[in-house]
Every structure is written in C-alpha cells, then in structure tokens.
Design a protein around this motif. Structure first.
Motif, PDB file in Angstrom:
ATOM      1  N   ALA A 147       0.866  -1.179   0.000  1.00  0.00           N
ATOM      2  CA  ALA A 147       0.000   0.000   0.000  1.00  0.00           C
ATOM      3  C   ALA A 147       0.903   1.230   0.000  1.00  0.00           C
ATOM      4  O   ALA A 147       1.850   1.300   0.781  1.00  0.00           O
ATOM      5  CB  ALA A 147      -0.885  -0.001   1.243  1.00  0.00           C
TER       6      ALA A 147
ATOM      7  N   GLY B 134      -9.420  -4.865  -2.487  1.00  0.00           N
ATOM      8  CA  GLY B 134      -9.606  -3.885  -1.410  1.00  0.00           C
ATOM      9  C   GLY B 134     -10.860  -3.050  -1.633  1.00  0.00           C
ATOM     10  O   GLY B 134     -11.669  -2.847  -0.719  1.00  0.00           O
TER      11      GLY B 134
ATOM     12  N   LEU C 241     -13.959  -5.166  -1.136  1.00  0.00           N
ATOM     13  CA  LEU C 241     -14.204  -5.422   0.282  1.00  0.00           C
ATOM     14  C   LEU C 241     -14.794  -4.205   0.980  1.00  0.00           C
ATOM     15  O   LEU C 241     -15.696  -4.328   1.811  1.00  0.00           O
ATOM     16  CB  LEU C 241     -12.901  -5.829   0.982  1.00  0.00           C
ATOM     17  CG  LEU C 241     -12.390  -7.226   0.640  1.00  0.00           C
ATOM     18  CD1 LEU C 241     -10.947  -7.397   1.095  1.00  0.00           C
ATOM     19  CD2 LEU C 241     -13.280  -8.296   1.268  1.00  0.00           C
ATOM     20  N   ARG C 242     -14.299  -3.027   0.613  1.00  0.00           N
ATOM     21  CA  ARG C 242     -14.827  -1.815   1.249  1.00  0.00           C
ATOM     22  C   ARG C 242     -16.296  -1.592   0.887  1.00  0.00           C
ATOM     23  O   ARG C 242     -17.018  -0.926   1.607  1.00  0.00           O
ATOM     24  CB  ARG C 242     -13.965  -0.594   0.895  1.00  0.00           C
ATOM     25  CG  ARG C 242     -12.716  -0.499   1.764  1.00  0.00           C
ATOM     26  CD  ARG C 242     -11.953   0.803   1.548  1.00  0.00           C
ATOM     27  NE  ARG C 242     -11.258   0.813   0.284  1.00  0.00           N
ATOM     28  CZ  ARG C 242     -10.072   0.243   0.077  1.00  0.00           C
ATOM     29  NH1 ARG C 242      -9.446  -0.361   1.060  1.00  0.00           N
ATOM     30  NH2 ARG C 242      -9.505   0.282  -1.101  1.00  0.00           N
TER      31      ARG C 242
ATOM     32  N   GLY D 165      -5.140  -2.935   8.986  1.00  0.00           N
ATOM     33  CA  GLY D 165      -4.145  -3.409   8.019  1.00  0.00           C
ATOM     34  C   GLY D 165      -3.968  -4.915   8.026  1.00  0.00           C
ATOM     35  O   GLY D 165      -3.008  -5.435   7.465  1.00  0.00           O
TER      36      GLY D 165
ATOM     37  N   LEU E  89      -7.579 -10.431   5.379  1.00  0.00           N
ATOM     38  CA  LEU E  89      -8.703 -11.341   5.604  1.00  0.00           C
ATOM     39  C   LEU E  89      -8.284 -12.748   5.180  1.00  0.00           C
ATOM     40  O   LEU E  89      -7.283 -12.923   4.490  1.00  0.00           O
ATOM     41  CB  LEU E  89      -9.921 -10.868   4.807  1.00  0.00           C
ATOM     42  CG  LEU E  89     -10.435  -9.471   5.150  1.00  0.00           C
ATOM     43  CD1 LEU E  89     -11.803  -9.250   4.521  1.00  0.00           C
ATOM     44  CD2 LEU E  89     -10.580  -9.256   6.663  1.00  0.00           C
TER      45      LEU E  89
ATOM     46  N   ILE F  82     -11.300 -14.587   0.719  1.00  0.00           N
ATOM     47  CA  ILE F  82     -10.815 -13.730  -0.376  1.00  0.00           C
ATOM     48  C   ILE F  82     -10.932 -14.453  -1.715  1.00  0.00           C
ATOM     49  O   ILE F  82     -11.322 -13.866  -2.719  1.00  0.00           O
ATOM     50  CB  ILE F  82      -9.337 -13.314  -0.115  1.00  0.00           C
ATOM     51  CG1 ILE F  82      -9.266 -12.353   1.074  1.00  0.00           C
ATOM     52  CG2 ILE F  82      -8.718 -12.680  -1.341  1.00  0.00           C
ATOM     53  CD1 ILE F  82      -9.846 -10.987   0.814  1.00  0.00           C
TER      54      ILE F  82
ATOM     55  N   GLY G 180      -4.395  -5.937  -5.802  1.00  0.00           N
ATOM     56  CA  GLY G 180      -4.570  -6.367  -4.401  1.00  0.00           C
ATOM     57  C   GLY G 180      -4.629  -7.869  -4.182  1.00  0.00           C
ATOM     58  O   GLY G 180      -4.852  -8.318  -3.062  1.00  0.00           O
ATOM     59  N   PHE G 181      -4.433  -8.633  -5.229  1.00  0.00           N
ATOM     60  CA  PHE G 181      -4.506 -10.091  -5.128  1.00  0.00           C
ATOM     61  C   PHE G 181      -3.517 -10.691  -6.116  1.00  0.00           C
ATOM     62  O   PHE G 181      -3.460 -10.211  -7.257  1.00  0.00           O
ATOM     63  CB  PHE G 181      -5.925 -10.566  -5.474  1.00  0.00           C
ATOM     64  CG  PHE G 181      -6.146 -12.058  -5.346  1.00  0.00           C
ATOM     65  CD1 PHE G 181      -6.641 -12.604  -4.168  1.00  0.00           C
ATOM     66  CD2 PHE G 181      -5.855 -12.915  -6.411  1.00  0.00           C
ATOM     67  CE1 PHE G 181      -6.854 -13.975  -4.052  1.00  0.00           C
ATOM     68  CE2 PHE G 181      -6.061 -14.283  -6.294  1.00  0.00           C
ATOM     69  CZ  PHE G 181      -6.555 -14.812  -5.118  1.00  0.00           C
TER      70      PHE G 181
ATOM     71  N   GLN H 216      -3.011 -17.846  -1.955  1.00  0.00           N
ATOM     72  CA  GLN H 216      -3.781 -17.134  -2.988  1.00  0.00           C
ATOM     73  C   GLN H 216      -3.076 -17.225  -4.340  1.00  0.00           C
ATOM     74  O   GLN H 216      -3.709 -17.426  -5.377  1.00  0.00           O
ATOM     75  CB  GLN H 216      -3.967 -15.661  -2.593  1.00  0.00           C
ATOM     76  CG  GLN H 216      -4.840 -15.449  -1.373  1.00  0.00           C
ATOM     77  CD  GLN H 216      -4.912 -13.987  -0.942  1.00  0.00           C
ATOM     78  OE1 GLN H 216      -4.518 -13.074  -1.659  1.00  0.00           O
ATOM     79  NE2 GLN H 216      -5.438 -13.746   0.254  1.00  0.00           N
TER      80      GLN H 216
ATOM     81  N   ARG I  41       1.172  -3.224   7.377  1.00  0.00           N
ATOM     82  CA  ARG I  41       1.031  -3.607   5.965  1.00  0.00           C
ATOM     83  C   ARG I  41       2.393  -3.783   5.304  1.00  0.00           C
ATOM     84  O   ARG I  41       2.579  -4.659   4.475  1.00  0.00           O
ATOM     85  CB  ARG I  41       0.188  -2.574   5.201  1.00  0.00           C
ATOM     86  CG  ARG I  41      -1.294  -2.714   5.492  1.00  0.00           C
ATOM     87  CD  ARG I  41      -2.124  -1.891   4.534  1.00  0.00           C
ATOM     88  NE  ARG I  41      -1.771  -0.489   4.652  1.00  0.00           N
ATOM     89  CZ  ARG I  41      -2.669   0.489   4.770  1.00  0.00           C
ATOM     90  NH1 ARG I  41      -3.939   0.242   4.777  1.00  0.00           N
ATOM     91  NH2 ARG I  41      -2.280   1.738   4.870  1.00  0.00           N
TER      92      ARG I  41
HETATM   93  P1  AMP Z   1      -6.069  -2.417  -0.216  1.00  0.00           P
HETATM   94  O1  AMP Z   1      -7.092  -1.438  -0.669  1.00  0.00           O
HETATM   95  O2  AMP Z   1      -5.532  -3.274  -1.362  1.00  0.00           O
HETATM   96  O3  AMP Z   1      -4.962  -1.771   0.582  1.00  0.00           O
HETATM   97  O4  AMP Z   1      -6.804  -3.446   0.768  1.00  0.00           O
HETATM   98  C1  AMP Z   1      -7.418  -2.992   1.959  1.00  0.00           C
HETATM   99  C2  AMP Z   1      -7.617  -4.148   2.951  1.00  0.00           C
HETATM  100  O5  AMP Z   1      -8.449  -5.160   2.353  1.00  0.00           O
HETATM  101  C3  AMP Z   1      -6.327  -4.898   3.325  1.00  0.00           C
HETATM  102  O6  AMP Z   1      -5.652  -4.256   4.374  1.00  0.00           O
HETATM  103  C4  AMP Z   1      -6.911  -6.250   3.763  1.00  0.00           C
HETATM  104  O7  AMP Z   1      -7.506  -6.174   5.033  1.00  0.00           O
HETATM  105  C5  AMP Z   1      -8.030  -6.474   2.766  1.00  0.00           C
HETATM  106  N1  AMP Z   1      -7.552  -7.209   1.558  1.00  0.00           N
HETATM  107  C6  AMP Z   1      -7.498  -6.738   0.268  1.00  0.00           C
HETATM  108  N2  AMP Z   1      -7.013  -7.674  -0.569  1.00  0.00           N
HETATM  109  C7  AMP Z   1      -6.737  -8.765   0.189  1.00  0.00           C
HETATM  110  C8  AMP Z   1      -6.176 -10.054  -0.093  1.00  0.00           C
HETATM  111  N3  AMP Z   1      -5.800 -10.399  -1.333  1.00  0.00           N
HETATM  112  N4  AMP Z   1      -6.027 -10.922   0.953  1.00  0.00           N
HETATM  113  C9  AMP Z   1      -6.399 -10.591   2.204  1.00  0.00           C
HETATM  114  N5  AMP Z   1      -6.912  -9.398   2.535  1.00  0.00           N
HETATM  115  C10 AMP Z   1      -7.083  -8.471   1.556  1.00  0.00           C
END
Ligand code: AMP
Length: 182
Positions: free
Chosen positions: A8, A31, A34-35, A49, A52, A57, A78-79, A85, A133
């Motif tokens: 990040a 990310g 998820l939000r 931070g 999951l 995921i 983000g993946f 994964q 992170r």
């Molecule tokens: P990001 O916007 O990519 O910084 O993601 C924000 C939050 O979403 C991370 O801090 C994790 O809690 C969760 N998250 C996003 N992508 C993943 C992933 N591939 N595996 C696990 N948690 C994730």
C-alpha cells in the motif's frame, strides 16, 4: 490478466487504473470490493491493516471474475497477497480458466510509502497500520513472486519511488512488449 503487486502506498492502484484507462481494460481491486461489502469486526480488522482469510478472499475473487468477461484482458489489484492465494491463481491459469499476461511488482521503500500514505489520509493510513502492511508485504511478496517465476510467468519489477508519469511509461512499455510477444 495483468496482476499488480506492491505494498500500500507504492501507487499500485493508481498505476493499475492508469494502465486500464489507457488500454480500455476492466480494473478489479479486492480492497475496493471489500470496502463495498464488509461491515462490523472484519471491517475493523481491515482498518488495522490485517489480511482477511484466504478462503473468503478467494471466494470474493471468484465472484469478481464472474461479473466481467475474464477471458479478455483485465487488471487485477490487491490479489494475491499470500502464497495460498498465488497458488490458487496459478492453478486456475494452469487449467486454462485464466491467462496471466504478467505480474507487475511496484517496488517502494518504507519511507516513500509512509510519506505517501500519511498524505493520502485514508482511515487505515495510521503509522501503526502502515507498518503492519509493510511488514506483511515484505514477508509475503518474495515467496509469491518466486511462485510466479517458477510457473514461467513474467514478473516485472518497476521502481515506484519515481514520478507517476515515469512509472506509468515503464509499465506501458512492459505491457506493449508482452502484448506483441503474445
Ligand atoms: P487495499 O485497498 O488493497 O490496501 O486493501 C485494503 C484491505 O483489504 C487490506 O488491508 C486487507 O484487510 C483487505 N484485503 C485486500 N485484498 C486482500 C487479499 N488479497 N487478501 C487478504 N486481505 C485483503
């Protein structure tokens, strides 16, 4: 699929979106997704931070892939963030479900990401969460990149400490090189 990896604050989301806009590709981010979806305690742990669980995921990613035509090029942000994964993604590619064009690894120093994130000021951009992170990323990223390399996927390192424009140009060059090789 073009996979963007980087801690990040490395600019991976911004750069992924810029590439997607330039070439007219969908941009998917775990990310962001998820939000839109997560509430309660899990939301709190995201804000700290913390990652999951892999199972959750992966099922989320499957749902994301089902809303686009994943046989066409797209950007994934983000993946993967863990070896499990990455293995899942490689397995999908091996069975012809997905095609991994390249993995872009945006390399940034802890100082750069801390400065950028404190300026960005999202609620999870506290010094403690940034440290968490960065630590999680440092531990996870090398084994993930090794897995991709072993599977014959092109992993391209780009220094994210440069300007947005310079980083974008490098990424475009790498993508054009890959596209013509495909
Ligand atoms: P990001 O916007 O990519 O910084 O993601 C924000 C939050 O979403 C991370 O801090 C994790 O809690 C969760 N998250 C996003 N992508 C993943 C992933 N591939 N595996 C696990 N948690 C994730």
């Amino acid at each position: 699929m073009i996979v963007f990896t980087g801690v990040a604050g490395s600019g991976k989301s911004k750069q992924g979106k810029m590439l997607a806009d330039r070439f007219g590709l969908p941009w998917l981010s775990t990310g962001e997704f998820l939000r839109m979806l997560i509430h309660g305690d899990k939301r709190k742990s995201m804000l700290e931070g913390k990652l999951l669980g892999d199972k959750e995921i992966i099922s989320l990613v499957q749902r994301m892939f089902s809303v686009i035509d994943s046989s066409h090029e797209f950007v994934l942000d983000g993946f993967p963030r863990t070896v499990a994964q990455a293995d899942w993604l490689l397995n999908q590619a091996k069975h012809g479900q997905l095609d991994i064009t390249m993995v872009l690894h945006l390399k940034a120093s802890e100082q750069t990401v801390t400065e950028r994130l404190l300026k960005r000021g999202r609620q999870d951009d506290t010094e403690a969460a940034i440290k968490e992170r960065f630590r999680e990323y440092e531990e996870a990223i090398l084994p993930i990149l090794d897995h991709f390399k072993e599977a014959g996927v092109a992993v391209i390192d780009v220094s994210a400490d440069k300007s947005i424009k310079e980083v974008h140009s490098e990424i475009v060059e790498a993508y054009n090189g890959k596209k013509s090789a495909h």
